[in-house]
Design a protein around this motif. Structure first.
Motif, PDB file in Angstrom:
ATOM      1  N   ALA A 138     -38.886-110.192 -21.275  1.00 23.01           N
ATOM      2  CA  ALA A 138     -39.599-109.462 -22.325  1.00 23.01           C
ATOM      3  C   ALA A 138     -41.113-109.515 -22.124  1.00 23.01           C
ATOM      4  CB  ALA A 138     -39.219-110.032 -23.687  1.00 23.01           C
ATOM      5  N   GLU A 139     -41.621-110.660 -21.683  1.00 23.58           N
ATOM      6  CA  GLU A 139     -43.066-110.791 -21.480  1.00 23.58           C
ATOM      7  C   GLU A 139     -43.554-109.849 -20.388  1.00 23.58           C
ATOM      8  OE1 GLU A 139     -46.428-114.175 -20.322  1.00 23.58           O
ATOM      9  OE2 GLU A 139     -44.311-114.729 -20.538  1.00 23.58           O
ATOM     10  N   THR A 140     -42.820-109.775 -19.283  1.00 16.40           N
ATOM     11  CA  THR A 140     -43.190-108.877 -18.189  1.00 16.40           C
ATOM     12  C   THR A 140     -43.159-107.425 -18.651  1.00 16.40           C
ATOM     13  OG1 THR A 140     -42.335-110.379 -16.498  1.00 16.40           O
ATOM     14  CG2 THR A 140     -42.535-108.057 -15.897  1.00 16.40           C
ATOM     15  N   PHE A 141     -42.114-107.064 -19.376  1.00 16.63           N
ATOM     16  CA  PHE A 141     -41.983-105.684 -19.821  1.00 16.63           C
ATOM     17  C   PHE A 141     -43.088-105.311 -20.808  1.00 16.63           C
ATOM     18  CE2 PHE A 141     -37.166-106.303 -19.076  1.00 16.63           C
ATOM     19  CZ  PHE A 141     -37.352-106.119 -17.709  1.00 16.63           C
ATOM     20  N   GLN A 142     -43.476-106.249 -21.653  1.00 18.17           N
ATOM     21  CA  GLN A 142     -44.579-105.988 -22.584  1.00 18.17           C
ATOM     22  C   GLN A 142     -45.884-105.775 -21.821  1.00 18.17           C
ATOM     23  OE1 GLN A 142     -44.520-105.581 -26.012  1.00 18.17           O
ATOM     24  NE2 GLN A 142     -46.653-104.947 -25.709  1.00 18.17           N
ATOM     25  N   GLN A 143     -46.129-106.600 -20.800  1.00 12.00           N
ATOM     26  CA  GLN A 143     -47.343-106.443 -19.997  1.00 12.00           C
ATOM     27  C   GLN A 143     -47.355-105.093 -19.276  1.00 12.00           C
ATOM     28  OE1 GLN A 143     -46.801-110.206 -17.787  1.00 12.00           O
ATOM     29  NE2 GLN A 143     -48.823-110.827 -18.524  1.00 12.00           N
ATOM     30  N   ALA A 144     -46.196-104.696 -18.764  1.00 12.96           N
ATOM     31  CA  ALA A 144     -46.100-103.399 -18.094  1.00 12.96           C
ATOM     32  C   ALA A 144     -46.401-102.263 -19.063  1.00 12.96           C
ATOM     33  CB  ALA A 144     -44.710-103.226 -17.489  1.00 12.96           C
ATOM     34  N   ALA A 145     -45.899-102.382 -20.284  1.00 17.03           N
ATOM     35  CA  ALA A 145     -46.155-101.355 -21.294  1.00 17.03           C
ATOM     36  C   ALA A 145     -47.636-101.261 -21.626  1.00 17.03           C
ATOM     37  CB  ALA A 145     -45.344-101.655 -22.547  1.00 17.03           C
TER      38      ALA A 145
END
Length: 331
Positions: free
Chosen positions: A286-293
């Motif tokens: 989730a942290e990686t996906f939030q950063q990508a967003a």
């Protein structure tokens, strides 16, 4: 409608030749967008060249994997095709989220690529519109712009491309095959549509007389986990406020490859390439996906009424990546 002549083309070469000798001629296949525009005098062709019976109605596997989809294949036929549903579910789901069943039954693949913006100022001839009449102005810039662009707009036009189908095709790095007076050529999907710049009246990089003959979707093994998420004002028959096509390839705990595209945010399907690059090699969490967003929306330039789309897009990207990383399905 204005008066026009009608001719049924006998071949692709015949259609191209007729179009290349009359700059005011238009091709017609399903006509689901063209006829609407003609009714309100947005298009006033001198002749309609009917291509609906030409031999461009097949979906065929290509050497090395992938599919070649004829320009006259109906949207319904693409969405229902077993190879599309199995190997490119994001494409099937995108098509099924757009328009009505009746429209999908007659709308063609080529026509979907060429549909014009649904900006209300473009359709209402009581208003000026640079896309309709270059140099006349863009009332959406100071008017109601809730549905309009976050990326790639200019002072000439802030409209967005309306297609659902085009978003996964951009994510999948599809190729558009065309034929024109100079012969055949291939256009990478991400280069097919244009940003408005100083020529908002020109939506694509097609040259005069060119006809779309097919769309080639290359093999993308991890596209089987692909998802298409569409956020809109109502559950049916509405254009996207934000849409996301996403597919992610996870090896162990790390992201090996990813495809990401957004709709409802620009004059063309939008590829956040910096976000894609960031994701490679990162843990699928989730942290990686939030950063990508966050990275994907860094260059957003919200307008008076659409700043809410920035946060909406971030959440849509995170959700789509999360579902794809778990194997896909409905986002």
């Amino acid at each position: 409608m204005n008066k026009f002549s009608y001719i049924r083309a006998t071949s692709v070469k015949d259609a191209v030749q007729r179009a290349s000798t009359d700059e005011n001629a238009l091709f017609i296949a399903g006509g689901t967008n063209l006829v609407d525009r003609m009714k309100v005098f947005l298009d006033e062709p001198s002749q309609l060249i009917d291509i609906s019976r030409l031999q461009m109605q097949r979906i065929e596997p290509i050497a090395g994997g992938g599919l070649r989809i004829g320009a006259l294949v109906s949207n319904t036929a693409v969405a229902d095709h077993p190879d599309v549903r199995r190997n490119y579910p994001m494409l099937s789901r995108a098509i099924l989220s757009g328009a009505s069943q009746q429209i999908r039954n007659v709308a063609s693949v080529g026509g979907n690529l060429l549909q014009r913006t649904r900006c209300p100022y473009y359709y209402d001839t009581a208003f000026a519109c640079n896309k309709r009449e270059p140099g006349s102005g863009c009332p959406a810039a100071t008017g109601i712009n809730r549905m309009h662009a976050l990326f790639g707009a200019s002072d000439q036009c802030i409209a967005v491309h309306p297609s659902d189908m085009c978003v996964p095709l951009a994510a999948l790095d599809a190729i558009v095959e065309v034929e024109g007076p100079k012969g055949k050529r291939q256009i990478p999907f991400t280069e097919f549509h244009r940003l408005p710049g100083n020529m908002p009246q020109q939506d694509s990089n097609l040259e005069p007389g060119e006809l779309i003959t097919a769309v080639v979707v290359p093999p993308v093994p991890f596209a089987k986990s692909g998802v298409y998420l569409k956020l809109r004002d109502r559950a049916s028959y509405a254009f996207a406020l934000i849409s996301v096509a996403a597919a992610i390839d996870v090896a162990g705990d790390s992201i090996k490859d990813v495809r990401l595209a957004m709709g409802g945010v620009a004059h063309k399907p939008w590829r956040p390439t910096e976000a894609e690059k960031f994701l490679i090699g990162k843990p699928a969490n989730a942290e990686t996906f939030q950063q990508a967003a966050e990275i994907a929306l860094q260059g957003a330039k919200p307008l008076t009424h659409n700043s809410f789309k920035v946060e909406l897009a971030k959440r849509a990207i995170k959700r789509s990546l999360t579902v794809s990383a778990k194997g896909g399905g409905v986002a």
